[in-house]
Enzyme design. Sequence first.
Site, PDB file in Angstrom:
ATOM      1  N   HIS A 127      42.141  38.443  38.236  1.00  0.00           N
ATOM      2  CA  HIS A 127      41.811  38.678  37.084  1.00  0.00           C
ATOM      3  C   HIS A 127      42.774  37.944  35.934  1.00  0.00           C
ATOM      4  O   HIS A 127      43.908  37.451  36.497  1.00  0.00           O
ATOM      5  CB  HIS A 127      41.977  40.140  36.762  1.00  0.00           C
ATOM      6  CG  HIS A 127      41.076  41.162  37.512  1.00  0.00           C
ATOM      7  ND1 HIS A 127      40.602  42.285  37.097  1.00  0.00           N
ATOM      8  CD2 HIS A 127      40.055  40.733  38.422  1.00  0.00           C
ATOM      9  CE1 HIS A 127      39.665  42.852  37.686  1.00  0.00           C
ATOM     10  NE2 HIS A 127      39.548  42.035  38.757  1.00  0.00           N
ATOM     11  N   GLU A 187      44.611  38.748  33.383  1.00  0.00           N
ATOM     12  CA  GLU A 187      45.745  39.093  33.339  1.00  0.00           C
ATOM     13  C   GLU A 187      46.831  38.991  34.231  1.00  0.00           C
ATOM     14  O   GLU A 187      47.978  38.837  33.952  1.00  0.00           O
ATOM     15  CB  GLU A 187      45.711  40.716  32.977  1.00  0.00           C
ATOM     16  CG  GLU A 187      44.816  41.108  31.943  1.00  0.00           C
ATOM     17  CD  GLU A 187      43.207  41.705  32.296  1.00  0.00           C
ATOM     18  OE1 GLU A 187      42.812  40.758  32.989  1.00  0.00           O
ATOM     19  OE2 GLU A 187      42.842  42.622  31.865  1.00  0.00           O
ATOM     20  N   CYS A 227      41.740  46.439  33.044  1.00  0.00           N
ATOM     21  CA  CYS A 227      41.224  47.471  34.256  1.00  0.00           C
ATOM     22  C   CYS A 227      42.401  48.237  34.726  1.00  0.00           C
ATOM     23  O   CYS A 227      43.542  47.805  34.319  1.00  0.00           O
ATOM     24  CB  CYS A 227      40.473  46.814  35.252  1.00  0.00           C
ATOM     25  SG  CYS A 227      41.652  45.837  36.400  1.00  0.00           S
ATOM     26  N   CYS A 249      44.930  45.911  36.545  1.00  0.00           N
ATOM     27  CA  CYS A 249      45.710  44.991  35.665  1.00  0.00           C
ATOM     28  C   CYS A 249      46.497  45.621  34.883  1.00  0.00           C
ATOM     29  O   CYS A 249      47.847  45.366  34.589  1.00  0.00           O
ATOM     30  CB  CYS A 249      44.568  44.183  34.773  1.00  0.00           C
ATOM     31  SG  CYS A 249      43.666  42.849  35.690  1.00  0.00           S
TER      32      CYS A 249
END
Length: 149
Positions: free
Chosen positions: A58, A60, A88, A91
């Site tokens: 992801h 992040e 999420c 993250c």
Amino acid sequence: MSTVLPYTDEYFMRQALAEAALAYEAGEVPIGAVVVCRGQIIARAHNEVERLSDPTAHAEVLAVTAATEYMGSKFLPDCQLYVTVEPCVMCAGALFWARLGEIIYGAGEEKFGYRHYAPDLFPRRAKIRGGLLADEARELMQRFFAARR
């Protein structure tokens, strides 16, 4: 005498949106992130889950990994993360452990956002702001998913 930084929150979020656009073009869920330290972008990333065949890739997480390498430290207390969509839970956990000084996100994420599953994850001292350029981030996400239906 106060120091005036040359860039604003909007500028940094637009940089994150540019990363999200790169993800969109690559067929990835269009989320982008930049890490800023003392007014300078030190890391930038976008989702690369499909390209890397890695569910943890992801924006992040990739941005934090690059920022910790740049800083030579696992903690980023003097840094801000700008991300186009609310993180999420995975993250958010990574951001918690990186001890970022501030997290600024664009659009909220009602289905998978950390606030839905772990609203009290971050300590009270953590600075978290949402809604910055949210409409632009939301529109990019909606366009992406509409094209896949």
